[in-house]
Design a protein around this motif. Structure first.
Motif, PDB file in Angstrom:
ATOM      1  N   CYS A   1     -13.090  11.553 -10.067  1.00 14.64           N
ATOM      2  CA  CYS A   1     -11.996  12.317 -10.659  1.00 14.64           C
ATOM      3  C   CYS A   1     -11.136  12.927  -9.548  1.00 14.64           C
ATOM      4  O   CYS A   1     -11.641  13.699  -8.731  1.00 14.64           O
ATOM      5  N   ILE A   2      -9.886  12.557  -9.519  1.00 10.53           N
ATOM      6  CA  ILE A   2      -9.003  13.067  -8.462  1.00 10.53           C
ATOM      7  C   ILE A   2      -7.548  12.966  -8.917  1.00 10.53           C
ATOM      8  O   ILE A   2      -7.187  12.033  -9.649  1.00 10.53           O
ATOM      9  N   ASP A   3      -6.748  13.922  -8.480  1.00 11.22           N
ATOM     10  CA  ASP A   3      -5.302  13.806  -8.691  1.00 11.22           C
ATOM     11  C   ASP A   3      -4.781  12.910  -7.565  1.00 11.22           C
ATOM     12  O   ASP A   3      -4.695  13.330  -6.408  1.00 11.22           O
ATOM     13  N   LEU A   4      -4.442  11.687  -7.915  1.00  7.40           N
ATOM     14  CA  LEU A   4      -4.068  10.702  -6.898  1.00  7.40           C
ATOM     15  C   LEU A   4      -2.762  11.041  -6.178  1.00  7.40           C
ATOM     16  O   LEU A   4      -2.488  10.505  -5.107  1.00  7.40           O
ATOM     17  N   ALA A   5      -1.975  11.928  -6.778  1.00  5.95           N
ATOM     18  CA  ALA A   5      -0.691  12.275  -6.152  1.00  5.95           C
ATOM     19  C   ALA A   5      -0.869  13.273  -5.011  1.00  5.95           C
ATOM     20  O   ALA A   5       0.066  13.523  -4.257  1.00  5.95           O
ATOM     21  N   LYS A   6      -2.069  13.828  -4.888  1.00  6.36           N
ATOM     22  CA  LYS A   6      -2.309  14.800  -3.808  1.00  6.36           C
ATOM     23  C   LYS A   6      -2.432  14.085  -2.472  1.00  6.36           C
ATOM     24  O   LYS A   6      -2.970  12.964  -2.396  1.00  6.36           O
ATOM     25  N   GLU A   7      -1.984  14.766  -1.422  1.00  9.83           N
ATOM     26  CA  GLU A   7      -2.099  14.264  -0.041  1.00  9.83           C
ATOM     27  C   GLU A   7      -3.537  13.821   0.218  1.00  9.83           C
ATOM     28  O   GLU A   7      -4.476  14.518  -0.191  1.00  9.83           O
ATOM     29  N   GLN A   8      -3.725  12.702   0.857  1.00  8.52           N
ATOM     30  CA  GLN A   8      -5.055  12.207   1.255  1.00  8.52           C
ATOM     31  C   GLN A   8      -5.922  11.693   0.097  1.00  8.52           C
ATOM     32  O   GLN A   8      -7.056  11.283   0.317  1.00  8.52           O
ATOM     33  N   ALA A   9      -5.406  11.746  -1.140  1.00  8.51           N
ATOM     34  CA  ALA A   9      -6.250  11.326  -2.272  1.00  8.51           C
ATOM     35  C   ALA A   9      -6.712   9.864  -2.130  1.00  8.51           C
ATOM     36  O   ALA A   9      -7.901   9.576  -2.316  1.00  8.51           O
ATOM     37  N   PRO A  10      -5.830   8.918  -1.779  1.00  3.85           N
ATOM     38  CA  PRO A  10      -6.298   7.528  -1.642  1.00  3.85           C
ATOM     39  C   PRO A  10      -7.403   7.391  -0.584  1.00  3.85           C
ATOM     40  O   PRO A  10      -8.358   6.644  -0.771  1.00  3.85           O
ATOM     41  N   LEU A  11      -7.270   8.159   0.496  1.00  2.00           N
ATOM     42  CA  LEU A  11      -8.296   8.112   1.542  1.00  2.00           C
ATOM     43  C   LEU A  11      -9.632   8.617   0.990  1.00  2.00           C
ATOM     44  O   LEU A  11     -10.696   8.055   1.287  1.00  2.00           O
TER      45      LEU A  11
ATOM     46  N   ILE B   1      -7.536  -2.749  -8.626  1.00  2.00           N
ATOM     47  CA  ILE B   1      -6.498  -2.810  -9.664  1.00  2.00           C
ATOM     48  C   ILE B   1      -5.649  -1.537  -9.578  1.00  2.00           C
ATOM     49  O   ILE B   1      -6.065  -0.462 -10.007  1.00  2.00           O
ATOM     50  N   ASN B   2      -4.483  -1.695  -8.971  1.00  2.00           N
ATOM     51  CA  ASN B   2      -3.572  -0.568  -8.728  1.00  2.00           C
ATOM     52  C   ASN B   2      -2.700  -0.372  -9.954  1.00  2.00           C
ATOM     53  O   ASN B   2      -1.614  -0.944 -10.047  1.00  2.00           O
ATOM     54  N   ASN B   3      -3.191   0.453 -10.879  1.00  3.36           N
ATOM     55  CA  ASN B   3      -2.491   0.599 -12.159  1.00  3.36           C
ATOM     56  C   ASN B   3      -1.718   1.907 -12.274  1.00  3.36           C
ATOM     57  O   ASN B   3      -0.665   1.949 -12.906  1.00  3.36           O
ATOM     58  N   VAL B   4      -2.216   2.975 -11.653  1.00  8.21           N
ATOM     59  CA  VAL B   4      -1.663   4.301 -11.951  1.00  8.21           C
ATOM     60  C   VAL B   4      -0.150   4.345 -11.710  1.00  8.21           C
ATOM     61  O   VAL B   4       0.363   3.712 -10.784  1.00  8.21           O
TER      62      VAL B   4
ATOM     63  N   ILE C   1      14.632  16.679  -8.143  1.00  6.10           N
ATOM     64  CA  ILE C   1      14.216  15.825  -7.024  1.00  6.10           C
ATOM     65  C   ILE C   1      12.681  15.799  -6.912  1.00  6.10           C
ATOM     66  O   ILE C   1      12.078  14.794  -6.510  1.00  6.10           O
ATOM     67  N   LYS C   2      12.054  16.898  -7.343  1.00 12.77           N
ATOM     68  CA  LYS C   2      10.578  16.976  -7.358  1.00 12.77           C
ATOM     69  C   LYS C   2       9.997  15.866  -8.219  1.00 12.77           C
ATOM     70  O   LYS C   2       9.001  15.234  -7.893  1.00 12.77           O
ATOM     71  N   GLU C   3      10.675  15.646  -9.362  1.00 18.14           N
ATOM     72  CA  GLU C   3      10.217  14.642 -10.328  1.00 18.14           C
ATOM     73  C   GLU C   3      10.338  13.224  -9.746  1.00 18.14           C
ATOM     74  O   GLU C   3       9.434  12.402  -9.886  1.00 18.14           O
ATOM     75  N   ALA C   4      11.473  12.995  -9.062  1.00 17.49           N
ATOM     76  CA  ALA C   4      11.687  11.679  -8.435  1.00 17.49           C
ATOM     77  C   ALA C   4      10.632  11.430  -7.356  1.00 17.49           C
ATOM     78  O   ALA C   4      10.040  10.350  -7.278  1.00 17.49           O
ATOM     79  N   ASN C   5      10.376  12.448  -6.543  1.00 17.31           N
ATOM     80  CA  ASN C   5       9.388  12.294  -5.468  1.00 17.31           C
ATOM     81  C   ASN C   5       7.986  12.054  -6.019  1.00 17.31           C
ATOM     82  O   ASN C   5       7.213  11.282  -5.459  1.00 17.31           O
ATOM     83  N   TYR C   6       7.685  12.728  -7.119  1.00 15.08           N
ATOM     84  CA  TYR C   6       6.364  12.549  -7.729  1.00 15.08           C
ATOM     85  C   TYR C   6       6.184  11.103  -8.196  1.00 15.08           C
ATOM     86  O   TYR C   6       5.142  10.479  -7.986  1.00 15.08           O
ATOM     87  N   MET C   7       7.245  10.563  -8.798  1.00 14.27           N
ATOM     88  CA  MET C   7       7.188   9.177  -9.291  1.00 14.27           C
ATOM     89  C   MET C   7       6.993   8.201  -8.119  1.00 14.27           C
ATOM     90  O   MET C   7       6.207   7.267  -8.190  1.00 14.27           O
TER      91      MET C   7
ATOM     92  N   THR D   1       5.681   8.861  -5.241  1.00 13.48           N
ATOM     93  CA  THR D   1       4.320   9.027  -4.707  1.00 13.48           C
ATOM     94  C   THR D   1       3.316   8.269  -5.561  1.00 13.48           C
ATOM     95  O   THR D   1       2.538   7.455  -5.064  1.00 13.48           O
ATOM     96  N   LEU D   2       3.333   8.552  -6.855  1.00 17.77           N
ATOM     97  CA  LEU D   2       2.299   7.979  -7.726  1.00 17.77           C
ATOM     98  C   LEU D   2       2.453   6.461  -7.903  1.00 17.77           C
ATOM     99  O   LEU D   2       1.476   5.721  -7.933  1.00 17.77           O
ATOM    100  N   ASN D   3       3.701   6.012  -7.990  1.00 12.35           N
ATOM    101  CA  ASN D   3       3.925   4.576  -8.258  1.00 12.35           C
ATOM    102  C   ASN D   3       3.879   3.723  -6.997  1.00 12.35           C
ATOM    103  O   ASN D   3       3.595   2.532  -7.075  1.00 12.35           O
ATOM    104  N   ASN D   4       4.189   4.317  -5.843  1.00 10.75           N
ATOM    105  CA  ASN D   4       4.283   3.522  -4.614  1.00 10.75           C
ATOM    106  C   ASN D   4       3.307   3.954  -3.509  1.00 10.75           C
ATOM    107  O   ASN D   4       2.500   3.170  -3.049  1.00 10.75           O
ATOM    108  N   ARG D   5       3.396   5.214  -3.098  1.00  9.72           N
ATOM    109  CA  ARG D   5       2.591   5.617  -1.934  1.00  9.72           C
ATOM    110  C   ARG D   5       1.097   5.405  -2.192  1.00  9.72           C
ATOM    111  O   ARG D   5       0.372   4.892  -1.344  1.00  9.72           O
ATOM    112  N   VAL D   6       0.669   5.760  -3.407  1.00 16.64           N
ATOM    113  CA  VAL D   6      -0.763   5.677  -3.730  1.00 16.64           C
ATOM    114  C   VAL D   6      -1.271   4.235  -3.623  1.00 16.64           C
ATOM    115  O   VAL D   6      -2.296   3.972  -2.975  1.00 16.64           O
TER     116      VAL D   6
END
Ligand SMILES: NC(=O)c1ccc[n+]([C@@H]2O[C@H](COP(=O)([O-])OP(=O)(O)OC[C@H]3O[C@@H](n4cnc5c(N)ncnc54)[C@H](OP(=O)(O)O)[C@@H]3O)[C@@H](O)[C@H]2O)c1
Length: 271
Positions: free
Chosen positions: A68-78, A95-98, A111-117, A119-124
């Motif tokens: 269980c983790i908030d994947l949008a948080k810094e270092q979450a994928p690591l 399977i990269n679904n999130v 702009i916060k909303e755009a950055n969140y998207m 992060t979650l859709n690409n950076r993760v």
């Protein structure tokens, strides 16, 4: 590929699904488990993860672990990668679904909303793919399945950031597939049309009226096509014949015709 030979390849190994508790992610987790894969479920809702873990263990007799983790948080994928390493799970499918999709006029977006998207859709998924790739390359056969959208070829006005993130997933997947051709890692990208998953999707569908129902699919339909396609090593997976037609059309229509048409059709997303 025959079911038995797929079964032989995947038994005893683990598939990791992000955003696994709901919607298409949940359906893909169920589909993988039904094919005998052990599951690593990653999402941000402990209660829902526990429930799904119990269901999959009971229904399909597979091993199922949750993180269980908030994947949008810094270092979450690591952290996800470290969890897999610490437990030495032999992972053969990532399977990269999130992801999330927000609509509206770009200039009126936070702009916060755009950055969140982004992060979650690409950076993760980029970070997860980077960390897991070496592990996957050690397997005799391994799979990466990335979640894009039909919007990869149909860039939607009033969903500019979301569309951009899904185009990124699509282009990255095509490029990585070529890089990994000499290896045993198969990269696939799935580009669904509208799928009925959450309340947001339902209100968008209602805004479009009857015509959107032609394209609409349910998560379990999409999941079956996605996982079958991944195991067959398909590069681009577009569930549904009508969606596949529009995806193709999107890649062929001249921009000068396509974009004004899309603007007109998707003006309802303005608000
Ligand atoms: N639905 C469609 O029409 C459609 C079409 C094409 C592509 N897609 C793509 O398919 C993917 C799944 O979409 P969906 O409609 O199934 O979404 P969904 O029903 O909203 O489910 C998303 C899942 O991801 C989890 N999640 C969200 N934010 C998270 C975070 N920060 N950290 C960890 N987990 C998080 C959610 O858990 P919580 O709810 O507990 O946060 C949920 O389990 C997305 O990438 C989407 O862009 C969807």
């Amino acid at each position: 590929m025959k079911r038995q030979s797929i079964q032989k390849k995947i038994n005893g190994n683990y598939a990791l699904v992000t955003g696994a508790c709901k919607g298409i992610g949940r359906a893909m987790a169920c589909e993988c488990a039904s094919k005998g894969m052990n599951m690593l479920l990653v999402s941000d809702d402990q209660v829902a993860l526990n429930r799904l873990m119990q269901d999959l263990c009971q229904w399909y007799r597979v091993d199922c672990r949750i993180f269980c983790i908030d994947l949008a948080k810094e270092q979450a994928p690591l952290k996800v990668f470290e969890w897999v390493m610490e437990n030495a799970f032999p992972i053969t499918a990532l399977i990269n679904n999130v992801g999330i999709g927000k609509s509206g006029t770009f200039s009126e977006m936070e702009i916060k909303e755009a950055n969140y998207m982004i992060t979650l859709n690409n950076r993760v998924f980029i970070e997860l793919t980077f960390y897991f790739l070496k592990l996957l390359q050690q397997q005799p056969k391994a799979y990466i399945l990335n979640m894009s959208s039909i919007e990869a070829t149909l860039p939607l006005p009033y969903k500019a950031v979301y569309t951009g993130t899904k185009n990124f997933v699509y282009a990255f997947s095509l490029a990585l597939r070529e890089e990994l051709k000499p290896t045993k890692v198969s990269v696939s990208v799935i580009c669904p049309g509208p799928v009925l998953t959450n309340a947001d999707g339902l209100s968008r569908m209602n805004a479009h009226g009857k015509r959107s129902k032609l394209l609409l699919m349910m998560p379990d339909q999409v999941a079956k096509i996605a996982i079958d396609g991944m195991l067959k090593g398909k590069l681009v997976i577009v569930p549904g014949y009508i969606n596949a037609f529009f995806f193709w059309l999107g890649s062929k229509l001249p921009r000068s015709i396509k974009m004004p048409l899309l603007e007109k059709l998707f003006r309802v997303y303005k608000t």
